[in-house]
Design a protein around this motif. Structure first.
Motif, PDB file in Angstrom:
ATOM      1  N   THR A   1       1.012  -1.355   0.183  1.00  0.00           N
ATOM      2  CA  THR A   1       0.099  -0.140  -0.115  1.00  0.00           C
ATOM      3  C   THR A   1       0.927   1.307   0.169  1.00  0.00           C
ATOM      4  O   THR A   1       2.047   1.188   0.118  1.00  0.00           O
ATOM      5  CB  THR A   1      -0.733   0.061   1.186  1.00  0.00           C
ATOM      6  N   GLN A   2       0.273   2.430  -0.122  1.00  0.00           N
ATOM      7  CA  GLN A   2       0.880   3.623  -0.226  1.00  0.00           C
ATOM      8  C   GLN A   2       1.752   3.881   1.270  1.00  0.00           C
ATOM      9  O   GLN A   2       2.843   4.597   1.448  1.00  0.00           O
ATOM     10  CB  GLN A   2       0.005   4.861  -0.332  1.00  0.00           C
ATOM     11  N   ASP A   3       1.438   3.212   2.236  1.00  0.00           N
ATOM     12  CA  ASP A   3       2.064   3.194   3.490  1.00  0.00           C
ATOM     13  C   ASP A   3       3.274   2.336   3.658  1.00  0.00           C
ATOM     14  O   ASP A   3       4.008   2.418   4.551  1.00  0.00           O
ATOM     15  CB  ASP A   3       1.204   2.914   4.805  1.00  0.00           C
ATOM     16  N   ASP A   4       3.429   1.438   2.836  1.00  0.00           N
ATOM     17  CA  ASP A   4       4.669   0.452   2.677  1.00  0.00           C
ATOM     18  C   ASP A   4       5.816   1.204   1.864  1.00  0.00           C
ATOM     19  O   ASP A   4       6.911   0.764   2.090  1.00  0.00           O
ATOM     20  CB  ASP A   4       4.250  -0.708   2.263  1.00  0.00           C
ATOM     21  N   ILE A   5       5.504   2.332   1.208  1.00  0.00           N
ATOM     22  CA  ILE A   5       6.750   2.972   0.323  1.00  0.00           C
ATOM     23  C   ILE A   5       6.876   4.063   0.863  1.00  0.00           C
ATOM     24  O   ILE A   5       6.132   4.807   1.721  1.00  0.00           O
ATOM     25  CB  ILE A   5       6.305   2.919  -1.061  1.00  0.00           C
ATOM     26  N   ARG A   6       7.896   5.076   0.460  1.00  0.00           N
ATOM     27  CA  ARG A   6       8.239   6.219   1.093  1.00  0.00           C
ATOM     28  C   ARG A   6       7.919   7.383   0.388  1.00  0.00           C
ATOM     29  O   ARG A   6       8.370   8.324   0.051  1.00  0.00           O
ATOM     30  CB  ARG A   6      10.011   6.265   0.828  1.00  0.00           C
ATOM     31  N   ILE A   7       6.471   7.161   0.358  1.00  0.00           N
ATOM     32  CA  ILE A   7       5.553   8.751   0.000  1.00  0.00           C
ATOM     33  C   ILE A   7       5.696   9.733   0.942  1.00  0.00           C
ATOM     34  O   ILE A   7       5.727  10.729   0.679  1.00  0.00           O
ATOM     35  CB  ILE A   7       4.249   8.363  -0.495  1.00  0.00           C
ATOM     36  N   ARG A   8       5.433   9.453   2.305  1.00  0.00           N
ATOM     37  CA  ARG A   8       5.467  10.293   3.443  1.00  0.00           C
ATOM     38  C   ARG A   8       6.647  11.270   3.237  1.00  0.00           C
ATOM     39  O   ARG A   8       6.691  12.315   3.513  1.00  0.00           O
ATOM     40  CB  ARG A   8       5.046   9.501   4.666  1.00  0.00           C
ATOM     41  N   GLU A   9       7.871  10.500   3.125  1.00  0.00           N
ATOM     42  CA  GLU A   9       9.054  11.311   3.219  1.00  0.00           C
ATOM     43  C   GLU A   9       8.974  12.202   2.022  1.00  0.00           C
ATOM     44  O   GLU A   9       9.635  13.248   2.480  1.00  0.00           O
ATOM     45  CB  GLU A   9      10.315  10.318   3.184  1.00  0.00           C
ATOM     46  N   LEU A  10       8.552  11.928   0.992  1.00  0.00           N
ATOM     47  CA  LEU A  10       8.605  12.951  -0.196  1.00  0.00           C
ATOM     48  C   LEU A  10       7.578  13.908  -0.131  1.00  0.00           C
ATOM     49  O   LEU A  10       8.044  15.127  -0.110  1.00  0.00           O
ATOM     50  CB  LEU A  10       8.149  12.203  -1.281  1.00  0.00           C
ATOM     51  N   LEU A  11       6.461  13.843   0.566  1.00  0.00           N
ATOM     52  CA  LEU A  11       5.752  15.029   0.785  1.00  0.00           C
ATOM     53  C   LEU A  11       6.179  15.880   1.745  1.00  0.00           C
ATOM     54  O   LEU A  11       6.126  17.039   1.870  1.00  0.00           O
ATOM     55  CB  LEU A  11       4.307  14.407   1.446  1.00  0.00           C
TER      56      LEU A  11
END
Length: 199
Positions: free
Chosen positions: A119-129
């Motif tokens: 899911t989106q929580d399993d990859i580093r999207i939060r760090e990008l934001l």
């Protein structure tokens, strides 16, 4: 009936766990390691241990590094206002080989894939934001693979970035150099037409 000594079978099994390595290749690798001189075998084992203990993710871009900050993020000549988002560290190497890109990267360490329970929580999207939210970024280039998961990930991230009022672009794709039109599928031709440029 056991054909190999237990230690040799265990070594073969460990090689077989690597991506792209089948049973026969794993056995060949295990036998090769056994044939190495003891010093080379120890160097091989030590290289694995060193990589595991020394390589970590860069706190800025999430790429792999053995330094506090990776060399790309630490390079003052790189354009920090442009971030190229890729799925894996291997993609950074591919982009760098082109010698055409002078910005920085963000490595997701995967793509959204419901079939594989990613899911989106399993990859580093939060760090990008968080990184984009700190300011100074003018453009984010989505460079995930042009497959279903890569497209879904790119679209999801672009929707999250839209309120931040920055330019979000996608790598162009279509016909590869040296290919022939008669062998191209409809989707590839369609994308090639969409991305056409004036000459």
């Amino acid at each position: 009936m056991q054909y190999f000594p237990a230690a040799l079978q265990e070594l073969s099994d460990q090689f077989a766990r690597l991506p792209g390595i089948g049973g026969k290749t794993a056995q060949r690798l295990a036998f090769h390691v056994l044939e190495l001189p003891e010093q080379e075998a120890e160097s091989f084992a030590q290289a694995i241990l060193n990589a595991r203990s020394q390589v970590h993710t860069c706190p800025i871009c999430q790429n792999l590094t053995d330094r506090e900050i990776c060399p790309i993020c630490d390079d003052d000549l790189r354009d920090k206002s442009t971030i190229c988002v890729v799925a894996d560290p291997k993609d950074v190497i591919a982009m760098e080989r082109s010698r055409e890109y002078s910005g920085v990267y963000h490595v997701l360490h995967g793509v959204i894939s419901p079939l594989n329970h990613v899911t989106q929580d399993d990859i580093r999207i939060r760090e990008l934001l968080v990184r984009v939210g700190q300011g100074g970024v003018r453009e984010v280039i989505m460079a995930t693979n042009p497959d279903t998961e890569g497209e879904a990930t790119a679209m999801y991230i672009s929707r999250l970035l839209r309120p931040m009022e920055i330019k979000v672009t996608r790598l162009a794709y279509g016909l590869s150099i040296g290919s022939q039109l008669e062998y191209a599928d409809e989707v590839t031709l369609s994308r090639a037409l969409e991305g056409r440029q004036e000459i």
